[in-house]
Design a protein around this motif. Structure first.
Motif, short mmCIF file in Angstrom:
data_model
loop_
_atom_site.label_atom_id
_atom_site.label_comp_id
_atom_site.label_asym_id
_atom_site.label_seq_id
_atom_site.Cartn_x
_atom_site.Cartn_y
_atom_site.Cartn_z
N UNK A 115 0.89 -1.21 0.02
CA UNK A 115 0.12 0.00 -0.20
C UNK A 115 0.84 1.27 -0.11
N UNK A 116 1.81 1.29 0.77
CA UNK A 116 2.65 2.59 1.02
C UNK A 116 3.52 2.83 -0.18
N UNK A 117 3.96 1.64 -0.82
CA UNK A 117 4.74 1.86 -2.35
C UNK A 117 3.89 2.36 -3.14
N UNK A 118 2.20 1.98 -3.41
CA UNK A 118 1.73 2.52 -4.22
C UNK A 118 1.05 3.76 -4.13
N UNK A 119 0.40 4.14 -2.67
CA UNK A 119 0.26 5.46 -2.25
C UNK A 119 1.45 6.59 -2.58
N UNK A 120 2.83 6.05 -2.23
CA UNK A 120 3.73 6.99 -2.18
C UNK A 120 3.97 7.37 -3.91
N UNK A 121 3.92 6.45 -4.82
CA UNK A 121 4.21 6.52 -6.21
C UNK A 121 2.95 7.66 -6.66
N UNK A 122 1.95 7.54 -6.16
CA UNK A 122 0.89 8.52 -6.62
C UNK A 122 1.01 9.91 -6.10
N UNK A 123 1.43 9.91 -4.58
CA UNK A 123 1.58 11.11 -3.56
C UNK A 123 2.77 11.83 -4.16
N UNK A 124 3.77 11.18 -4.65
CA UNK A 124 4.76 11.94 -5.19
C UNK A 124 4.61 12.61 -6.55
N UNK A 125 4.10 11.60 -7.31
CA UNK A 125 3.55 12.29 -8.88
C UNK A 125 2.88 13.43 -8.38
N UNK A 126 1.80 13.44 -7.65
CA UNK A 126 0.99 14.61 -7.25
C UNK A 126 2.05 15.80 -6.78
N UNK A 127 2.86 15.58 -5.76
CA UNK A 127 3.53 16.55 -5.20
C UNK A 127 4.32 17.25 -6.08
N UNK A 128 5.22 16.61 -6.90
CA UNK A 128 6.03 17.00 -8.06
C UNK A 128 5.32 17.79 -9.15
N UNK A 129 4.03 18.01 -9.31
CA UNK A 129 3.45 18.51 -10.23
C UNK A 129 2.56 19.59 -9.63
N UNK A 130 2.63 20.00 -8.38
CA UNK A 130 1.81 20.97 -8.01
C UNK A 130 2.60 22.30 -8.24
N UNK A 131 1.87 23.58 -8.45
CA UNK A 131 2.12 24.71 -8.59
C UNK A 131 2.42 25.35 -7.22
N UNK A 132 3.01 26.60 -6.96
CA UNK A 132 2.99 27.18 -5.84
C UNK A 132 1.69 27.54 -5.42
N UNK A 133 0.77 28.04 -6.21
CA UNK A 133 -0.76 28.33 -5.94
C UNK A 133 -1.17 27.19 -5.37
N UNK A 134 -1.05 26.07 -6.08
CA UNK A 134 -1.83 24.54 -5.45
C UNK A 134 -1.18 24.39 -3.76
N UNK A 135 0.17 24.51 -3.99
CA UNK A 135 0.60 23.98 -2.40
C UNK A 135 0.31 25.16 -1.25
N UNK A 136 -0.46 26.27 -1.60
CA UNK A 136 -0.92 26.78 -0.70
C UNK A 136 -2.46 26.75 -0.36
N UNK A 137 -2.94 25.95 -1.34
CA UNK A 137 -4.52 25.35 -0.91
C UNK A 137 -4.49 24.83 0.47
N UNK A 138 -5.62 24.65 1.07
CA UNK A 138 -5.70 24.34 2.41
C UNK A 138 -7.08 23.44 2.80
N UNK A 139 -6.76 22.78 3.91
CA UNK A 139 -7.83 21.76 4.48
C UNK A 139 -7.78 22.09 5.84
#
Length: 177
Positions: A115-139
């Motif tokens: 699970x960690x291998x798969x989740x992190x593969x997806x998470x890293x793809x997401x993180x590496x493609x976020x704009x500065x504006x997206x990184x400032x989005x919140x929850x």
């Protein structure tokens, strides 16, 4: 070693005053490498070792591995919610109760490592493609009562990776495994 040092072997998360591009790159690297590092630390442990608590009153190594999978599934979901909704309030969960469920206490760790291998593969793809504006989005985390930006959440989860990895590595050092 004090109980506090056993509980927080790398200390608690401290948000830097400014999250620079270099800091963020480092955090993403920690998250990217975590599944491989964790697997390396736990792959050859026996069931008896996996069922050893990392500190008195703490979780076993097995529970820590399963907790990381549970936590990081939730984290990826929180990131996606923040990217697709305006400042959503996320649903917290009782991680201590989850750790006491039969899958966390008895299941072999292979499923959570996958699970960690798969989740992190997806998470890293997401993180590496976020704009500065997206990184400032919140929850909003209702237990914390404040909005958390995705760049800060990235740091918190990089810390989370190192925190739980240190639980395992310090136990292995103390036990001379």
């Amino acid at each position: 070693m004090t109980l506090d040092k056993l509980k927080f072997p790398i200390g608690e998360f401290e948000k830097p005053e400014t999250i620079t591009e270099n800091i963020l790159t480092n955090w993403i690297s920690v998250i990217a490498l975590f599944p491989e590092k964790l697997t390396s630390e736990v792959n050859n442990l026996t069931d008896s070792q996996l069922d050893t608590p990392y500190r008195p009153g703490g979780w076993t190594v097995r529970q820590v591995v399963h907790h990381c999978a549970d936590s990081h599934i939730n984290s990826l979901t929180r990131f996606k919610l923040a990217l697709t909704e305006d400042n959503p309030t996320i649903k917290p969960y009782f991680e201590d109760r989850w750790a006491e469920l039969p899958d966390s206490k008895t299941l072999p760790i292979d499923s959570s490592l996958k699970i960690l291998e798969g989740i992190h593969a997806r998470w890293i793809t997401l993180l590496n493609n976020l704009t500065n504006q997206q990184l400032k989005r919140t929850f909003v985390h209702p237990e914390k009562g404040k909005a958390l930006s995705l760049d800060e959440a990235t740091g918190l989860y990089a810390w989370h990776c190192n925190h739980h990895l240190a639980h395992i590595t310090t136990l292995k050092q103390r036990k001379n495994w």
